[in-house]
Write an enzyme that holds these catalytic residues in place. Structure first.
Site, short mmCIF file in Angstrom:
data_model
loop_
_atom_site.label_atom_id
_atom_site.label_comp_id
_atom_site.label_asym_id
_atom_site.label_seq_id
_atom_site.Cartn_x
_atom_site.Cartn_y
_atom_site.Cartn_z
N LEU A 91 -3.33 -2.03 -2.04
CA LEU A 91 -3.14 -3.19 -2.91
C LEU A 91 -3.56 -4.39 -2.08
O LEU A 91 -2.88 -4.78 -1.13
CB LEU A 91 -1.68 -3.31 -3.35
CG LEU A 91 -1.32 -4.54 -4.19
CD1 LEU A 91 -2.06 -4.50 -5.52
CD2 LEU A 91 0.18 -4.62 -4.41
N CYS A 142 0.82 -1.20 0.00
CA CYS A 142 0.00 0.00 0.00
C CYS A 142 0.86 1.26 0.00
O CYS A 142 2.09 1.20 0.01
CB CYS A 142 -0.91 0.01 1.24
SG CYS A 142 -1.92 -1.48 1.43
#
Length: 634
Positions: A51, A2
């Site tokens: 993600l 992320c």
């Protein structure tokens, strides 16, 4: 994996501009294309790009505790979160998700700042505690995940996963730090905690930073360091080799948990091959592996990767990189945000691009050279160290100093024939000699390269201060362990892990590094140095431990590395670009460099009189990364 971003008012509760925070978060879309989230309240704004890897249906961020008093944004993976969940549940905390993010919230409420000592994995997070009026920043032990921050003159703190996140804020000061310029041209990267900007910093690995609203200064603490504490008791070599395999196997196993496609980089070297072997032994279906080859034989290792892939029947993919694949120059400058001169970033970008076509998570062998003493320079340093230890420094300076100055430079020759470099190293103490061996340019070369105004702004500062500071904190006096420690504090985090994080995140790919599992590294650091570098054999115990798992020609062959033929590029397809970037405006007019030296470097290299690939590449990447910055040093 992320991306995180945020703004915190350290002086009060002034409203955070939602548009400014959104702009900061937007520039790191590549780190988390699946979802985004924002938390805003007076004096604090937290933003996140996700993600999705684990708990795909929940785990959105920013995430708040059940009572709403604590909010976190987080980038990373905490591999022992199931055990921590059970421990926290026993303390009465109730979980709404099955992801590691929620563990951070309740670990903070249960254990405060000490929560980071419980986490096993890679992480960078920012945690806001409303009741305490504080913001807590933390970074993992080796710095696998990045975290940048800057305190503005008005008391606002900016932070984010990449420097570009901070650069997206209109109030960030982008004045060049002269010391960072010196560090960069010596090392090829800017070591922690500096960035290219004077007022912007990286949080150092193994450190936390606590900002209390209204406090004059933040509280920075180091919560971990690699111990290099000798293992207790007597151990046979065979027992240590067997234990090493089991420890690596467990470090690999806990990094194979994912709800998305998983694979591994396979270069054909010892480290990545060991990781793939241990993955294959713990997974029923074939491991997804990928390798990058080169159309120049001396740089290509794909035949070894194929050997390992064949032995373990992996689902293997290869891509060949053209030796003239220099189209990524501007892309790299944008990825790294500040000057970064490791040319192997080019093939690393390509291998991440290849991997992302098939997987979302990839395991790598990074950290093996630092942990197990695999770099060739370790052998050279220890050979020189035997002579340094037998003669006083004063005598060595008197004898080898003049020889180092008078002996002709022979960059073209094999290392064994480069007596000038050896003489210069022998005239120094151990730390200075090691710095000399890893530097892209010498002290004298940088003095000639830098302008009078830059040298004046440096006020006598030299990159030596970086290595000297780490050496003073090194927990061991063993000469091999010392240079391993120096690499872990500088090259590993500033170059290797930075390279992989930015290249992988550019493709929304998560990379996990089992050889930097901190319990594994702590244990390895305690091994006898003679089992890491034995005679002239680096990674000795690692290779012995893997003999039953990997072919001999993979284990015992010369190390190649990710080389790129930039010297030829500068005499061929990049000849004109080099001259335009360095000699026509740009750097030549920046006031940072001596124009005569710039011209001599370019002319001598392009004529074939000298080999200046490293400094020229450093200059080219510096120019590309700083073209929009304030280059004044006054």
């Amino acid at each position: 994996m992320c991306g995180i971003a945020g703004i915190f008012d350290t002086r009060g509760t002034a409203p955070v501009d939602a548009a400014e925070l959104a702009a900061m978060n937007r520039v790191q879309f590549h780190r988390g294309p699946d979802e985004d989230g924002v938390h805003l309240e007076p004096g604090i704004g937290l933003a996140h790009r996700r993600l999705s890897i684990i708990d795909l249906s929940s785990g959105q961020q920013p995430m708040s505790s059940a009572d709403g008093n604590v909010c976190v944004v987080y980038n990373g993976e905490i591999y022992n979160f199931p055990e921590l969940t059970r421990e926290l549940q026993a303390l009465g905390y109730q979980f709404r998700t099955r992801c590691d993010t929620e563990v951070i919230l309740y670990a903070w409420q249960a254990w405060g700042e000490a929560c980071v000592t419980r986490f096993r994995g890679m992480f960078a997070f920012a945690l806001y505690d409303r009741n305490a009026g504080s913001l807590f920043l933390a970074r993992d032990r080796f710095g696998i995940k990045p975290l940048f921050y800057s305190l503005l003159p008005d008391g606002r703190l900016l932070f984010g996963s990449e420097l570009k996140v901070l650069k997206a804020h209109p109030a960030l000061h982008r004045r060049i730090d002269p010391q960072a310029v010196e560090d960069y041209f010596a090392l090829g990267y800017i070591p922690e905690p500096k960035t290219i900007y004077r007022d912007t910093h990286k949080l150092s690995p193994g450190h936390t930073l606590l900002f209390r609203r209204g406090a004059t200064l933040p509280e920075q603490r180091q919560y971990w360091d690699i111990p290099f504490a000798p293992l207790a008791g007597a151990h046979s070599e065979s027992d240590l080799a067997a234990e090493l395999v089991e420890r690596m196997r467990e470090a690999v196993r806990i990094r194979m948990i994912a709800e998305v496609p998983l694979g591994a980089f396979l270069s054909g070297g010892v480290d990545s091959s060991a990781v793939v072997a241990l993955m294959a032994q713990q997974q029923a279906e074939p491991v997804n592996t990928c390798a990058i080859g080169f159309d120049v034989a001396q740089y290509d290792e794909t035949s070894y990767a194929r050997t390992v892939a064949g032995r373990y029947h992996t689902n293997h993919a290869e891509h060949s990189v053209d030796s003239d694949d220099f189209s990524l120059l501007d892309t790299l400058a944008q990825l790294y945000d500040e000057p970064y001169a490791d040319s192997s970033a080019l093939p690393t970008y390509r291998v991440c691009q290849l991997a992302r076509q098939r997987v979302t998570v990839a395991l790598s062998g990074d950290g093996g050279d630092e942990n197990f003493a695999g770099y060739r320079r370790y052998r050279w340093h220890m050979n020189e160290e035997r002579l340094r230890s037998s003669l006083p420094l004063g005598m060595r300076r008197a004898v080898f100093g003049p020889l180092g100055r008078l002996y002709p430079k022979a960059d073209w020759a094999p290392r064994v024939l480069r007596a000038k470099t050896t003489f210069q190293a022998l005239a120094r103490d151990s730390v200075a000699a090691y710095l000399h061996s890893v530097s892209l340019t010498s002290t004298g070369q940088r003095a000639a390269l830098f302008s009078d105004s830059l040298r004046s702004a440096l006020q006598g500062y030299r990159v030596d201060a970086v290595f000297d500071a780490h050496a003073r904190r090194c927990p061991t006096e063993d000469p091999l362990s010392l240079i391993q420690y120096l690499d872990m504090k500088t090259y590993l985090v500033g170059d290797i892990l930075t390279k992989v994080d930015r290249a992988s995140m550019a493709h929304s790919l998560e990379v996990r590094v089992p050889l930097l599992d901190h319990p594994l590294s702590e244990w390895v650091s305690g091994l006898p140095p003679a089992l890491k570098l034995k005679g002239q054999e680096g990674k000795y115990l690692l290779k012995k431990s893997m003999e039953a798992h990997l072919p001999q020609d993979v284990l015992y062959r010369p190390k190649m590395g990710f080389g790129v033929p930039i010297g030829g590029w500068f005499r061929g397809p990049l000849k004109q670009r080099l001259r335009e970037s360095l000699l026509e405006g740009g750097l030549a007019d920046s006031g940072l460099f001596n124009p005569d030296t710039l011209r001599k470097l370019v002319d001598d290299h392009q004529s074939g009189r000298r080999e200046y690939s490293a400094p020229l590449w450093s200059l080219l990447m510096f120019q590309a990364a700083t073209r929009d910055d304030d280059l004044g040093v006054a």
